[in-house]
Design a protein around this motif. Structure first.
Motif, PDB file in Angstrom:
ATOM      1  N   HIS A 165       0.804  -1.219   0.000  1.00 53.58           N
ATOM      2  CA  HIS A 165       0.000   0.000   0.000  1.00 53.58           C
ATOM      3  C   HIS A 165       0.842   1.275   0.000  1.00 53.58           C
ATOM      4  CE1 HIS A 165      -3.087  -2.852   0.699  1.00 53.58           C
ATOM      5  NE2 HIS A 165      -3.020  -2.878   2.027  1.00 53.58           N
ATOM      6  N   GLU A 166       1.777   1.380   0.928  1.00 58.56           N
ATOM      7  CA  GLU A 166       2.548   2.626   1.063  1.00 58.56           C
ATOM      8  C   GLU A 166       3.392   2.893  -0.174  1.00 58.56           C
ATOM      9  OE1 GLU A 166       4.796   2.708   4.643  1.00 58.56           O
ATOM     10  OE2 GLU A 166       3.046   2.529   5.949  1.00 58.56           O
ATOM     11  N   ASP A 167       4.014   1.849  -0.713  1.00 61.75           N
ATOM     12  CA  ASP A 167       4.858   2.043  -1.890  1.00 61.75           C
ATOM     13  C   ASP A 167       4.037   2.439  -3.114  1.00 61.75           C
ATOM     14  OD1 ASP A 167       7.079   1.514  -0.420  1.00 61.75           O
ATOM     15  OD2 ASP A 167       7.483  -0.466  -1.266  1.00 61.75           O
ATOM     16  N   VAL A 168       2.857   1.835  -3.275  1.00 64.38           N
ATOM     17  CA  VAL A 168       2.006   2.185  -4.412  1.00 64.38           C
ATOM     18  C   VAL A 168       1.610   3.656  -4.344  1.00 64.38           C
ATOM     19  CG1 VAL A 168      -0.301   1.858  -5.398  1.00 64.38           C
ATOM     20  CG2 VAL A 168       1.123  -0.128  -4.878  1.00 64.38           C
ATOM     21  N   ILE A 169       1.151   4.091  -3.188  1.00 64.63           N
ATOM     22  CA  ILE A 169       0.741   5.490  -3.036  1.00 64.63           C
ATOM     23  C   ILE A 169       1.931   6.433  -3.233  1.00 64.63           C
ATOM     24  CG2 ILE A 169      -0.091   7.195  -1.362  1.00 64.63           C
ATOM     25  CD1 ILE A 169      -1.972   5.005  -0.306  1.00 64.63           C
ATOM     26  N   ASP A 170       3.090   6.043  -2.724  1.00 63.35           N
ATOM     27  CA  ASP A 170       4.278   6.883  -2.879  1.00 63.35           C
ATOM     28  C   ASP A 170       4.626   7.082  -4.351  1.00 63.35           C
ATOM     29  OD1 ASP A 170       6.747   8.211  -1.769  1.00 63.35           O
ATOM     30  OD2 ASP A 170       7.697   6.577  -2.889  1.00 63.35           O
ATOM     31  N   ILE A 171       4.596   6.009  -5.132  1.00 61.51           N
ATOM     32  CA  ILE A 171       4.926   6.121  -6.556  1.00 61.51           C
ATOM     33  C   ILE A 171       3.883   6.964  -7.284  1.00 61.51           C
ATOM     34  CG2 ILE A 171       5.089   4.810  -8.721  1.00 61.51           C
ATOM     35  CD1 ILE A 171       6.457   2.579  -7.093  1.00 61.51           C
ATOM     36  N   LEU A 172       2.608   6.773  -6.968  1.00 58.35           N
ATOM     37  CA  LEU A 172       1.568   7.578  -7.613  1.00 58.35           C
ATOM     38  C   LEU A 172       1.758   9.056  -7.322  1.00 58.35           C
ATOM     39  CD1 LEU A 172      -1.595   5.374  -6.961  1.00 58.35           C
ATOM     40  CD2 LEU A 172      -0.496   5.790  -9.169  1.00 58.35           C
ATOM     41  N   ARG A 173       2.123   9.372  -6.094  1.00 57.03           N
ATOM     42  CA  ARG A 173       2.327  10.777  -5.736  1.00 57.03           C
ATOM     43  C   ARG A 173       3.573  11.347  -6.403  1.00 57.03           C
ATOM     44  NH1 ARG A 173       0.723  10.467   0.717  1.00 57.03           N
ATOM     45  NH2 ARG A 173      -1.371  11.354   0.510  1.00 57.03           N
ATOM     46  N   ARG A 174       4.640  10.561  -6.427  1.00 50.66           N
ATOM     47  CA  ARG A 174       5.896  11.047  -7.009  1.00 50.66           C
ATOM     48  C   ARG A 174       5.776  11.252  -8.523  1.00 50.66           C
ATOM     49  NH1 ARG A 174      10.751  10.394  -4.041  1.00 50.66           N
ATOM     50  NH2 ARG A 174      10.424   9.532  -1.950  1.00 50.66           N
ATOM     51  N   ASP A 175       5.164  10.283  -9.194  1.00 46.54           N
ATOM     52  CA  ASP A 175       5.087  10.331 -10.655  1.00 46.54           C
ATOM     53  C   ASP A 175       3.877  11.118 -11.143  1.00 46.54           C
ATOM     54  OD1 ASP A 175       7.216   8.577 -10.295  1.00 46.54           O
ATOM     55  OD2 ASP A 175       6.682   7.382 -12.048  1.00 46.54           O
ATOM     56  N   GLY A 176       2.870  11.244 -10.280  1.00 43.78           N
ATOM     57  CA  GLY A 176       1.629  11.889 -10.684  1.00 43.78           C
ATOM     58  C   GLY A 176       0.674  10.875 -11.272  1.00 43.78           C
ATOM     59  N   ALA A 177      -0.402  10.613 -10.556  1.00 44.67           N
ATOM     60  CA  ALA A 177      -1.373   9.610 -11.009  1.00 44.67           C
ATOM     61  C   ALA A 177      -2.161  10.122 -12.207  1.00 44.67           C
ATOM     62  CB  ALA A 177      -2.325   9.255  -9.879  1.00 44.67           C
ATOM     63  N   PRO A 178      -2.554   9.237 -13.116  1.00 48.09           N
ATOM     64  CA  PRO A 178      -3.466   9.641 -14.186  1.00 48.09           C
ATOM     65  C   PRO A 178      -4.760  10.209 -13.606  1.00 48.09           C
ATOM     66  CG  PRO A 178      -2.534   7.479 -14.641  1.00 48.09           C
ATOM     67  CD  PRO A 178      -2.141   7.820 -13.241  1.00 48.09           C
ATOM     68  N   ASP A 179      -5.476  10.985 -14.419  1.00 50.50           N
ATOM     69  CA  ASP A 179      -6.703  11.621 -13.951  1.00 50.50           C
ATOM     70  C   ASP A 179      -7.711  10.600 -13.441  1.00 50.50           C
ATOM     71  OD1 ASP A 179      -5.737  14.122 -14.548  1.00 50.50           O
ATOM     72  OD2 ASP A 179      -6.670  14.173 -16.541  1.00 50.50           O
ATOM     73  N   ARG A 180      -7.741   9.424 -14.059  1.00 55.76           N
ATOM     74  CA  ARG A 180      -8.675   8.366 -13.639  1.00 55.76           C
ATOM     75  C   ARG A 180      -7.851   7.159 -13.199  1.00 55.76           C
ATOM     76  NH1 ARG A 180     -11.259   7.754 -19.047  1.00 55.76           N
ATOM     77  NH2 ARG A 180      -9.217   8.577 -19.593  1.00 55.76           N
ATOM     78  N   THR A 181      -7.721   7.015 -11.894  1.00 53.29           N
ATOM     79  CA  THR A 181      -6.929   5.945 -11.305  1.00 53.29           C
ATOM     80  C   THR A 181      -7.832   5.090 -10.423  1.00 53.29           C
ATOM     81  OG1 THR A 181      -4.833   7.155 -11.361  1.00 53.29           O
ATOM     82  CG2 THR A 181      -5.058   5.449  -9.680  1.00 53.29           C
ATOM     83  N   VAL A 182      -7.802   3.784 -10.664  1.00 57.60           N
ATOM     84  CA  VAL A 182      -8.686   2.847  -9.974  1.00 57.60           C
ATOM     85  C   VAL A 182      -7.849   1.822  -9.223  1.00 57.60           C
ATOM     86  CG1 VAL A 182     -10.460   1.066 -10.263  1.00 57.60           C
ATOM     87  CG2 VAL A 182     -10.463   3.095 -11.756  1.00 57.60           C
ATOM     88  N   PHE A 183      -8.119   1.655  -7.938  1.00 59.71           N
ATOM     89  CA  PHE A 183      -7.512   0.567  -7.175  1.00 59.71           C
ATOM     90  C   PHE A 183      -8.387  -0.668  -7.351  1.00 59.71           C
ATOM     91  CE2 PHE A 183      -4.975   3.835  -5.451  1.00 59.71           C
ATOM     92  CZ  PHE A 183      -3.893   3.249  -4.803  1.00 59.71           C
ATOM     93  N   HIS A 184      -7.937  -1.555  -8.228  1.00 59.84           N
ATOM     94  CA  HIS A 184      -8.658  -2.808  -8.468  1.00 59.84           C
ATOM     95  C   HIS A 184      -8.603  -3.680  -7.226  1.00 59.84           C
ATOM     96  CE1 HIS A 184      -8.200  -7.090  -9.384  1.00 59.84           C
ATOM     97  NE2 HIS A 184      -6.889  -6.955  -9.403  1.00 59.84           N
TER      98      HIS A 184
END
Length: 307
Positions: free
Chosen positions: A186-205
């Motif tokens: 969880h923490e690593d996924v959120i960290d990468i999304l924040r660092r790289d910038g998540a796409p406008d529509r991001t879904v946690f499957h």
């Protein structure tokens, strides 16, 4: 030798139809159709059978996911042939490690096995994903991609991070939805999304985080998709997470043929079982079944566009 019949492995019964049609936001129809042979009490059903069963209960549309190299061509073909399907393509994080030549024993004692398609370099495999996504406007999703700490050690996790970042970049370049696989990361996924910038529509499957994580995701404007585990009796924390998210950021899925909802856990899953999970979600949220169905349908179209 026939398998023991002490455990019921047949398709669960068809549930009562929903009052308003919804979308199965994440399903692996190639695996549903080809669900393991050799189960004596499993009725063989083809793709048309599964789509018809789903329609009968109000699951009129679905996002079909192909996340290994051999599956990409089937996604490309099937979404052209079936108007009720949109496509998602990616190299799954566990596949990414194999394309990089890494096979590690997992905590459950299993070691991922190399297959011929893993001889393809990881960069080339991701390029194949990009080619399908660029060439078919019915492929609307890059996914499932992300991190799987359960099935990767130090070397594997490094590969998964780079593959995840490449998929994020591709989704942004093509203005497509990103569907995330997050297992014990969880923490690593959120960290990468924040660092790289998540796409406008991001879904946690198949969201698997707790209430605090759900609130973080909701604040970022990300969507959370809930599957069968939200109906399991032990998953009170997951139900708290569901209640913590604005209903307009909630989606539903099967992840079929996996994660079959209660009371059919252990039997194969398919899109026609979405109503079982939706009913459990409505009870958790203390909302009417119809209002939840209408919200799920509207959110699905807001995320993926019209079918």
């Amino acid at each position: 030798m026939a398998r023991s019949r002490s455990r019921d492995r047949s398709w669960p019964p068809v549930p009562e139809p929903l009052p308003f049609p919804v979308v199965d936001n994440h399903t692996h129809l190639d695996s549903v159709v080809g669900f393991p042979d050799g189960i004596d009490d499993l009725e063989p059903l083809n793709l048309a059978d599964h789509l018809a069963r789903a329609r009968e209960v109000g699951v009129t549309r679905a996002v079909h996911v192909g996340c290994e190299l051999p599956a990409l061509a089937w996604v490309d073909q099937v979404v052209r042939e079936h108007a009720e399907l949109l496509g998602a393509v990616a190299i799954h994080p566990n596949e990414a490690t194999l394309h990089a030549g890494i096979s590690e024993e997992t905590p459950d004692g299993l070691t991922a096995q190399f297959r011929p398609h893993h001889d393809v370099d990881l960069d080339e495999a991701i390029a194949a994903v990009a080619a399908v996504a660029r060439g078919n406007d019915r492929v609307r999703v890059i996914g499932e991609t992300g991190l799987d700490h359960f099935r990767a050690g130090t070397a594997g996790r490094a590969v998964q991070r780079e593959a995840f970042r490449a998929h994020i970049a591709l989704a942004k370049e093509l203005d497509l939805v990103l569907q995330i696989h997050d297992r014990d990361a969880h923490e690593d996924v959120i960290d990468i999304l924040r660092r790289d910038g998540a796409p406008d529509r991001t879904v946690f499957h198949c969201f698997s985080g707790d209430e605090a994580m759900a609130r973080v995701c909701a604040e970022q404007g990300w969507y959370l998709s809930f599957a069968g585990p939200v109906t399991f009796s032990a998953n009170d924390e997951l139900r708290r997470a569901l209640r913590a998210v604005p209903i307009g950021q909630v989606l539903v899925e099967t992840d079929a043929p996996y994660l079959t909802p209660h009371p059919y856990r252990g039997r194969p899953n398919a899109p026609y079982l979405v109503p079982v999970t939706v009913r459990g979600m409505a009870q958790t949220l203390d909302v009417s079944l119809e209002s939840l169905c209408r919200s799920l349908a509207a959110t699905s179209e807001a995320v993926y566009g019209a079918w």
